[in-house]
Design an enzyme around this catalytic site. Sequence first.
Site, mmCIF file in Angstrom:
data_model
loop_
_atom_site.group_PDB
_atom_site.id
_atom_site.type_symbol
_atom_site.label_atom_id
_atom_site.label_comp_id
_atom_site.label_asym_id
_atom_site.label_seq_id
_atom_site.Cartn_x
_atom_site.Cartn_y
_atom_site.Cartn_z
ATOM 1 N N ILE A 62 -4.019 4.471 0.840
ATOM 2 C CA ILE A 62 -4.753 4.684 2.207
ATOM 3 C C ILE A 62 -5.735 5.481 1.737
ATOM 4 O O ILE A 62 -6.435 5.530 2.452
ATOM 5 C CB ILE A 62 -3.697 5.554 3.551
ATOM 6 C CG1 ILE A 62 -2.034 4.382 2.862
ATOM 7 C CG2 ILE A 62 -3.683 5.229 4.086
ATOM 8 C CD1 ILE A 62 -0.878 5.518 3.186
ATOM 9 N N TYR A 98 1.267 -1.384 -0.091
ATOM 10 C CA TYR A 98 0.175 -0.263 0.284
ATOM 11 C C TYR A 98 0.802 1.437 -0.227
ATOM 12 O O TYR A 98 2.164 1.284 -0.032
ATOM 13 C CB TYR A 98 -0.414 -0.088 0.788
ATOM 14 C CG TYR A 98 -0.182 0.672 2.505
ATOM 15 C CD1 TYR A 98 -0.206 -1.414 3.441
ATOM 16 C CD2 TYR A 98 -0.021 1.422 2.720
ATOM 17 C CE1 TYR A 98 0.567 -1.008 4.693
ATOM 18 C CE2 TYR A 98 0.241 1.469 4.292
ATOM 19 C CZ TYR A 98 0.968 0.405 5.194
ATOM 20 O OH TYR A 98 1.404 0.697 6.527
ATOM 21 N N CYS A 99 0.270 2.580 -0.732
ATOM 22 C CA CYS A 99 1.205 3.992 -0.420
ATOM 23 C C CYS A 99 -0.356 4.384 -0.580
ATOM 24 O O CYS A 99 -1.335 4.518 -0.230
ATOM 25 C CB CYS A 99 1.673 3.832 -2.019
ATOM 26 S SG CYS A 99 0.737 3.826 -3.339
ATOM 27 N N THR A 100 0.289 5.992 -0.509
ATOM 28 C CA THR A 100 -0.771 7.069 -0.546
ATOM 29 C C THR A 100 -2.094 6.967 -0.677
ATOM 30 O O THR A 100 -3.336 6.866 -0.386
ATOM 31 C CB THR A 100 0.010 8.538 -0.647
ATOM 32 O OG1 THR A 100 0.776 8.655 0.486
ATOM 33 C CG2 THR A 100 -1.566 9.618 0.608
#
Length: 292
Positions: free
Chosen positions: A201, A172-174
Site C-alpha cells: 500500500i 496486498y499488505c502494508t
Amino acid sequence: MNNYKILLFYKYVRVKSPALIVHEHLDWCLQNDIKGRVIFASEGVNGAVSGLNENIEEYKFHLTSYPEFIDLWFKEDDADEHAFKKMHVRLKNEIVHGDVSEHGGKRLSPEALLRLYEEGKDFVIVDARNWYESKIGKFKNAITPTMKNFRDWKKVIDDDLKAYKNKTVITYCTGGIRCEKASAYMVEKGFKDVYQLEGGIVNFIKKFPDTYWEGGMFVFDERRVVNPNSKDELKHIAHCHFCDKPTSYYINCHNVDCDKIIVSCHDCKVANEYCCSEECKASVNKRKIFHG
Ligand SMILES: [Zn+2]
Ligand SMILES: [Zn+2]
C-alpha cells in the site's frame, strides 16, 4: 526490567550504494552493542535488531540519517535482554529471501493496479492484513478477511476464498512483505492467477493518492495512522465507536485487561479517557501513558 528494545523495519526504496552502507553499518552496530540482522539491497532495507534503550534510540537516529531511510518506520517491542546473539549485516539482491518470492504471486506494480481499476477489469483484490488494519482503510472493492493475525490466512484461503481459484486474485499488505507468504500459499493451493502488489500500500498511495485507496493506513509506529487522501469522500471509511463521526483514528482501550482496539475520534477518545466503555473507565488497572 525492559531495558532493551527490539526493532523491526523494512522499506522498499532505491538505495544508491548498498555495499558502502553495509560496512559502515556493521562497524556502527558493533561499536554501539546493537545485535540482530540487517539486509541491504539496491531495492531497500530489511532488519531486526535489539539493544539497550538508549542505544536503540541512537540506532534509529543513525539509520534515518541516510536520505533513503529518512521516513523509515520501526515496529518496537520491549525486552529484558538482547534478542539476538550476534550482528549480521548483509548485502543481497533482494530484501526478502529469494526462495519465498520465487513461489509467491507475480509482482504487480502500482501502475498496473491503477490500470486494472481504470479499465474496469475483472479481478479480486484481497487484504492480507489484520482486521483492525483493513477496518480503517482498504482498496476499492477489496475483500477484507477478519483475521486476528497472519496465522489465520490459511483458513481464509481454504474456506472463504476457494471460489476464486480460477480468477485473477491480487493480494496486498502494508509494505509487501506479508504478501510474499500470503500469495505463495495461494499458489500452493492451486490458485491460477495470483499477483502481489509490489511495495504494498505504501508504494501505491505515494504514487496515486486520491484514487483507489479508501481511508487511512495503519502503521506500527507512533503515527499510528497515515492519511494519504485529500478528497473528502476518500478520507475515512471507519466511524467513531462513540459518536459515529467518520474517522481513521483508533485506540487500544487503556484498561489493560480489555486492551480492545476501537475506532474513536479525538474528542471521544479524550472524553472517554482512552477507554472503550464506562466499565473500562472505572478499572483500577489502566495504562498511564497516553499517546496520540
Ligand atoms: Zn467520536
Ligand atoms: Zn475496554
